[in-house]
Scaffold this active site. Structure first.
Site, PDB file in Angstrom:
ATOM      1  N   ASP A 170      76.627  36.791  66.338  1.00 29.63           N
ATOM      2  CA  ASP A 170      76.704  35.340  66.305  1.00 29.63           C
ATOM      3  C   ASP A 170      76.603  34.402  67.471  1.00 29.63           C
ATOM      4  O   ASP A 170      77.392  33.524  67.746  1.00 29.63           O
ATOM      5  CB  ASP A 170      78.238  35.294  65.787  1.00 29.63           C
ATOM      6  CG  ASP A 170      78.474  35.894  64.316  1.00 29.63           C
ATOM      7  OD1 ASP A 170      77.511  36.072  63.682  1.00 29.63           O
ATOM      8  OD2 ASP A 170      79.410  36.512  64.089  1.00 29.63           O
ATOM      9  N   LYS A 188      71.459  33.630  67.669  1.00 32.71           N
ATOM     10  CA  LYS A 188      70.071  34.219  67.576  1.00 32.71           C
ATOM     11  C   LYS A 188      69.339  33.429  66.801  1.00 32.71           C
ATOM     12  O   LYS A 188      67.966  33.214  66.904  1.00 32.71           O
ATOM     13  CB  LYS A 188      70.192  35.834  67.171  1.00 32.71           C
ATOM     14  CG  LYS A 188      71.179  36.467  68.183  1.00 32.71           C
ATOM     15  CD  LYS A 188      71.064  37.944  67.676  1.00 32.71           C
ATOM     16  CE  LYS A 188      72.079  38.056  66.389  1.00 32.71           C
ATOM     17  NZ  LYS A 188      73.591  37.731  66.733  1.00 32.71           N
ATOM     18  N   ASN A 246      74.414  42.302  56.544  1.00 35.37           N
ATOM     19  CA  ASN A 246      75.706  41.979  57.365  1.00 35.37           C
ATOM     20  C   ASN A 246      75.198  40.823  58.464  1.00 35.37           C
ATOM     21  O   ASN A 246      76.252  40.473  58.867  1.00 35.37           O
ATOM     22  CB  ASN A 246      75.872  43.121  58.122  1.00 35.37           C
ATOM     23  CG  ASN A 246      74.843  44.145  59.033  1.00 35.37           C
ATOM     24  OD1 ASN A 246      73.882  43.716  58.721  1.00 35.37           O
ATOM     25  ND2 ASN A 246      75.378  44.993  59.785  1.00 35.37           N
ATOM     26  N   GLY A 275      74.207  37.010  59.494  1.00 34.06           N
ATOM     27  CA  GLY A 275      74.155  35.902  58.979  1.00 34.06           C
ATOM     28  C   GLY A 275      73.737  35.086  60.054  1.00 34.06           C
ATOM     29  O   GLY A 275      74.474  34.807  61.173  1.00 34.06           O
ATOM     30  N   HIS A 276      72.341  34.461  59.987  1.00 31.23           N
ATOM     31  CA  HIS A 276      71.967  33.902  60.915  1.00 31.23           C
ATOM     32  C   HIS A 276      71.665  32.137  60.592  1.00 31.23           C
ATOM     33  O   HIS A 276      70.988  31.914  59.615  1.00 31.23           O
ATOM     34  CB  HIS A 276      70.228  34.244  61.285  1.00 31.23           C
ATOM     35  CG  HIS A 276      70.382  35.810  62.031  1.00 31.23           C
ATOM     36  ND1 HIS A 276      69.456  36.418  62.333  1.00 31.23           N
ATOM     37  CD2 HIS A 276      71.579  36.430  62.432  1.00 31.23           C
ATOM     38  CE1 HIS A 276      69.868  37.569  62.868  1.00 31.23           C
ATOM     39  NE2 HIS A 276      71.212  37.595  62.845  1.00 31.23           N
ATOM     40  N   GLN A 301      73.201  41.540  64.734  1.00 36.05           N
ATOM     41  CA  GLN A 301      74.227  41.775  65.452  1.00 36.05           C
ATOM     42  C   GLN A 301      74.381  41.648  66.930  1.00 36.05           C
ATOM     43  O   GLN A 301      73.536  40.740  67.351  1.00 36.05           O
ATOM     44  CB  GLN A 301      74.688  43.308  65.030  1.00 36.05           C
ATOM     45  CG  GLN A 301      75.219  43.576  63.789  1.00 36.05           C
ATOM     46  CD  GLN A 301      73.792  43.664  62.503  1.00 36.05           C
ATOM     47  OE1 GLN A 301      73.051  44.386  62.825  1.00 36.05           O
ATOM     48  NE2 GLN A 301      74.210  42.675  61.700  1.00 36.05           N
ATOM     49  N   VAL A 305      78.734  35.381  57.206  1.00 32.91           N
ATOM     50  CA  VAL A 305      78.632  36.193  55.972  1.00 32.91           C
ATOM     51  C   VAL A 305      79.730  36.117  55.132  1.00 32.91           C
ATOM     52  O   VAL A 305      79.929  35.962  54.033  1.00 32.91           O
ATOM     53  CB  VAL A 305      78.076  37.470  56.437  1.00 32.91           C
ATOM     54  CG1 VAL A 305      78.062  38.567  55.528  1.00 32.91           C
ATOM     55  CG2 VAL A 305      76.619  37.402  57.306  1.00 32.91           C
TER      56      VAL A 305
HETATM   57  P1  GDP Z   1      73.438  34.725  65.051  1.00 30.67           P
HETATM   58  O1  GDP Z   1      74.235  35.524  63.975  1.00 30.67           O
HETATM   59  O2  GDP Z   1      73.516  35.118  66.324  1.00 30.67           O
HETATM   60  O3  GDP Z   1      72.154  33.861  64.576  1.00 30.67           O
HETATM   61  O4  GDP Z   1      74.695  33.298  65.083  1.00 30.67           O
HETATM   62  P2  GDP Z   1      75.449  32.590  63.594  1.00 30.67           P
HETATM   63  O5  GDP Z   1      74.604  31.724  63.106  1.00 30.67           O
HETATM   64  O6  GDP Z   1      76.205  33.633  62.803  1.00 30.67           O
HETATM   65  O7  GDP Z   1      76.350  31.690  64.537  1.00 30.67           O
HETATM   66  C1  GDP Z   1      76.243  30.773  65.479  1.00 30.67           C
HETATM   67  C2  GDP Z   1      76.755  29.388  65.079  1.00 30.67           C
HETATM   68  O8  GDP Z   1      77.026  28.639  65.883  1.00 30.67           O
HETATM   69  C3  GDP Z   1      76.205  28.721  63.756  1.00 30.67           C
HETATM   70  O9  GDP Z   1      77.096  27.997  63.208  1.00 30.67           O
HETATM   71  C4  GDP Z   1      75.155  27.992  64.484  1.00 30.67           C
HETATM   72  O10 GDP Z   1      75.000  26.662  63.823  1.00 30.67           O
HETATM   73  C5  GDP Z   1      76.138  27.493  65.735  1.00 30.67           C
HETATM   74  N1  GDP Z   1      75.481  27.025  66.970  1.00 30.67           N
HETATM   75  C6  GDP Z   1      74.126  27.895  67.371  1.00 30.67           C
HETATM   76  N2  GDP Z   1      73.904  27.143  68.720  1.00 30.67           N
HETATM   77  C7  GDP Z   1      75.108  26.219  68.856  1.00 30.67           C
HETATM   78  C8  GDP Z   1      75.288  25.112  70.175  1.00 30.67           C
HETATM   79  O11 GDP Z   1      74.691  25.199  71.174  1.00 30.67           O
HETATM   80  N3  GDP Z   1      76.468  24.563  69.767  1.00 30.67           N
HETATM   81  C9  GDP Z   1      77.193  24.612  68.552  1.00 30.67           C
HETATM   82  N4  GDP Z   1      78.178  23.785  68.673  1.00 30.67           N
HETATM   83  N5  GDP Z   1      76.812  25.386  67.717  1.00 30.67           N
HETATM   84  C10 GDP Z   1      75.819  26.316  67.788  1.00 30.67           C
HETATM   85  P1  IMO Z   2      74.882  38.706  63.072  1.00 30.49           P
HETATM   86  O1  IMO Z   2      73.366  39.144  62.868  1.00 30.49           O
HETATM   87  C1  IMO Z   2      78.813  39.630  63.747  1.00 30.49           C
HETATM   88  C2  IMO Z   2      80.535  43.433  62.702  1.00 30.49           C
HETATM   89  C3  IMO Z   2      81.622  43.524  61.479  1.00 30.49           C
HETATM   90  C4  IMO Z   2      82.382  44.663  61.967  1.00 30.49           C
HETATM   91  C5  IMO Z   2      80.990  45.861  62.436  1.00 30.49           C
HETATM   92  C6  IMO Z   2      80.688  46.709  61.385  1.00 30.49           C
HETATM   93  O2  IMO Z   2      75.105  37.487  62.157  1.00 30.49           O
HETATM   94  O3  IMO Z   2      75.237  38.365  64.770  1.00 30.49           O
HETATM   95  P2  IMO Z   2      79.105  46.673  59.354  1.00 30.49           P
HETATM   96  O4  IMO Z   2      79.122  45.636  58.172  1.00 30.49           O
HETATM   97  O5  IMO Z   2      77.896  46.036  60.115  1.00 30.49           O
HETATM   98  O6  IMO Z   2      79.476  47.822  58.974  1.00 30.49           O
HETATM   99  O7  IMO Z   2      80.295  45.920  60.190  1.00 30.49           O
HETATM  100  O8  IMO Z   2      80.125  44.834  62.837  1.00 30.49           O
HETATM  101  N1  IMO Z   2      79.128  42.669  62.336  1.00 30.49           N
HETATM  102  C7  IMO Z   2      78.857  41.383  62.910  1.00 30.49           C
HETATM  103  N2  IMO Z   2      79.567  40.765  63.799  1.00 30.49           N
HETATM  104  N3  IMO Z   2      77.570  39.293  63.706  1.00 30.49           N
HETATM  105  C8  IMO Z   2      76.879  40.032  62.861  1.00 30.49           C
HETATM  106  O9  IMO Z   2      75.796  39.858  62.545  1.00 30.49           O
HETATM  107  C9  IMO Z   2      77.545  41.233  62.393  1.00 30.49           C
HETATM  108  N4  IMO Z   2      76.971  42.348  61.727  1.00 30.49           N
HETATM  109  C10 IMO Z   2      78.235  43.118  61.685  1.00 30.49           C
HETATM  110  O10 IMO Z   2      82.282  42.512  61.386  1.00 30.49           O
HETATM  111  O11 IMO Z   2      83.099  44.254  62.971  1.00 30.49           O
HETATM  112 MG    MG Z   3      75.839  35.595  62.675  1.00 32.05          MG
END
Ligand code: GDP
Ligand code: IMO
Ligand code: MG
Length: 430
Positions: free
Chosen positions: A14, A17, A39, A41-42, A225, A301
């Site tokens: 998270d 990416k 698993n 969530g981008h 991840q 997610v």
């Molecule tokens: P990923 O799994 O690495 O793609 O990241 P996620 O989408 O799960 O979580 C990142 C969260 O931060 C999302 O809600 C994005 O919309 C938000 N986000 C990404 N970059 C920034 C930033 O520079 N500032 C803020 N405030 N939010 C951001």
């Molecule tokens: P993105 O791509 C954050 C974490 C789960 C748990 C561990 C194992 O959005 O960054 P799993 O379901 O993979 O067997 O769970 O990994 N986890 C993540 N945490 N971002 C993710 O993906 C994750 N995918 C799995 O919360 O701790």
């Molecule tokens: Mg994510």
């Protein structure tokens, strides 16, 4: 010339990416996922409109880009088709632009049931998985009993393999967990329907990317991840079941390691973690709450609250080495805007000794006490900034100090969720 760029999470996932992949996608021919499953969530935000992608590569929102799912990904046909339908409802022709490797492991209802039953049985010692069946699906792959995308080509073989798989899993479901069995006939029926939609998208992704590289085209390799969720190098056993580090891009897509030109490490300006496991710089106070609220730190997610803490240079040093990070993208700088003081962990004390690199075992990690260097907060909004010159001097000092502590350049700074809220200091694709 950079032809292949891996985007990898340097913390526990998270990091942002998806946003960064979407941002860089206007300049590339392809975007490929190489591990994980739904698993992930981008989150992509374009002109205020939010899209969360789980299995689809984050290049999907830019036209004219081929999106690929590599052999290293575990694919739930049900989750993938639901996601395709969601994105197609936005007017995007996903089927025309998506290719799925023959080698992908299928994630089936057996895996989901087992993941959830296993977590429930573990009680307090649960890993806190996403409950999506990821672990059991990878277990089947390694046990060499998995059903793969290629098996959808032959309905007879598929029925045979599924029968064997169902016998094994239903034994575990009923005998070990005292749960209901899952009828193989129903699973097969669903697969036969899903197959119709999937078949035209199944392809030789390894050869496709090989050809793109030969034609001097640029391809983004999108990690899911983060580094410390890596099955080998993460905070085991509180990890996911795939290799999440940059090397997995080669094996998870079928390209050689010398074909990786650049590794872009995504790092949040602080740290978050979802699920259980060691977190050395975790905050349990009002500052932690403030970061969680301002950063909207809820899982994309499962909606679970993410644990929040300070940036941890001692772990990031390990991350940079594990991934051979070429440059860093620092995200969510704006979330720290209101803080008076900002801490950065530069090492740990453990049994009276000072460590400047994160230990790799749970036993020591649990006892590590962070040593912090404190920075003065800039107390000015950086939200939406697009030029380095507009940053307050103290914010620039924070970024420069991170570069120095890590001996790694920060090439992109993200100042908000939207694609446009970005400062490109040095274009990694140049
Ligand atoms: P990923 O799994 O690495 O793609 O990241 P996620 O989408 O799960 O979580 C990142 C969260 O931060 C999302 O809600 C994005 O919309 C938000 N986000 C990404 N970059 C920034 C930033 O520079 N500032 C803020 N405030 N939010 C951001
Ligand atoms: P993105 O791509 C954050 C974490 C789960 C748990 C561990 C194992 O959005 O960054 P799993 O379901 O993979 O067997 O769970 O990994 N986890 C993540 N945490 N971002 C993710 O993906 C994750 N995918 C799995 O919360 O701790
Ligand atoms: Mg994510």
């Amino acid at each position: 010339m950079v032809k292949t760029l891996v985007v990898v999470g340097t913390q526990w996932g998270d990091e942002g990416k998806g946003k960064v992949v979407d941002l860089l996608t206007d300049r590339v021919s392809g975007v490929a996922r190489f591990q994980g499953g739904h698993n992930a969530g981008h989150t992509l935000v374009v002109d205020g409109k939010k899209t969360v992608l789980r299995l689809l590569p984050s290049g999907m929102l830019q036209e004219n880009v081929m999106c690929m799912i590599g052999n290293g990904v575990v694919v739930s046909p049900e989750a993938l088709l639901a996601e395709i339908a969601e994105v197609e409802a936005q007017g995007i022709d996903v089927a025309a632009r998506l290719r799925i490797s023959y080698g992908c492991t299928l994630l089936l209802p057996y895996h989901i049931a087992q993941d959830q039953l296993r977590e429930a049985a573990k009680g307090k010692s649960a890993i806190g998985t996403t409950g999506r069946g990821i672990g059991p699906a990878y277990e089947d792959k390694v046990a060499r009993r998995a059903i793969r995308m290629v098996d959808l080509l032959s309905p007879e073989k598929l029925a045979e393999k599924l029968e064997a798989l169902a016998a094994y899993h239903n034994f575990i479901l009923t005998q070990y967990y005292q749960a209901e069995p899952i009828d193989a006939k129903e699973v097969l029926h669903a697969l036969m329907q899903q197959r119709e939609k999937l078949l035209p998208m199944i392809a030789d992704v390894s050869a496709m990317i090989g050809q793109m590289i030969n034609e001097n085209k640029t391809v983004l390799l999108e990690g899911a991840q983060g580094t410390f969720l890596d099955i080998d190098h993460g905070t085991y056993p509180f990890v996911t079941s795939s290799n999440t580090t940059a090397g997995a891009a080669a094996t998870g897509l079928g390209i050689g390691p010398c074909n990786i030109d650049y590794v872009l490490g995504i790092v949040k300006a602080y740290t978050t973690r979802v699920g259980s496991g060691p977190f050395m710089t975790e905050l349990h106070d009002d500052i932690g709450k403030h970061i969680a609220e301002k950063g909207k730190e809820f899982g994309s997610v499962t909606g679970r609250p993410r644990r929040c803490g300070w940036l941890d240079v001692a772990s990031l040093k390990r991350s940079i080495q594990l991934n051979s990070v070429s440059g860093l993208c620092l995200t969510k700088m704006d979330v720290l805007d209101e803080l008076d003081k900002i801490n950065v962990c530069v090492g740990y004390t453990l049994d009276g000794k000072v460590l400047d690199l994160m230990p790799f075992d749970e036993q020591r990690l649990e006892r590590c006490q962070p040593v912090y260097q404190t920075f003065q907060g800039w107390k000015t909004s950086t939200a939406g900034l697009t030029q380095m010159e507009d940053f307050p001097p103290l914010a620039r000092e924070y970024i420069e100090s991170i570069e120095q502590l890590l001996s790694c350049p920060v090439v992109i700074v993200s100042t908000g969720p939207d694609r446009k809220d970005t400062v490109v200091i040095k274009d990694p694709l140049a």
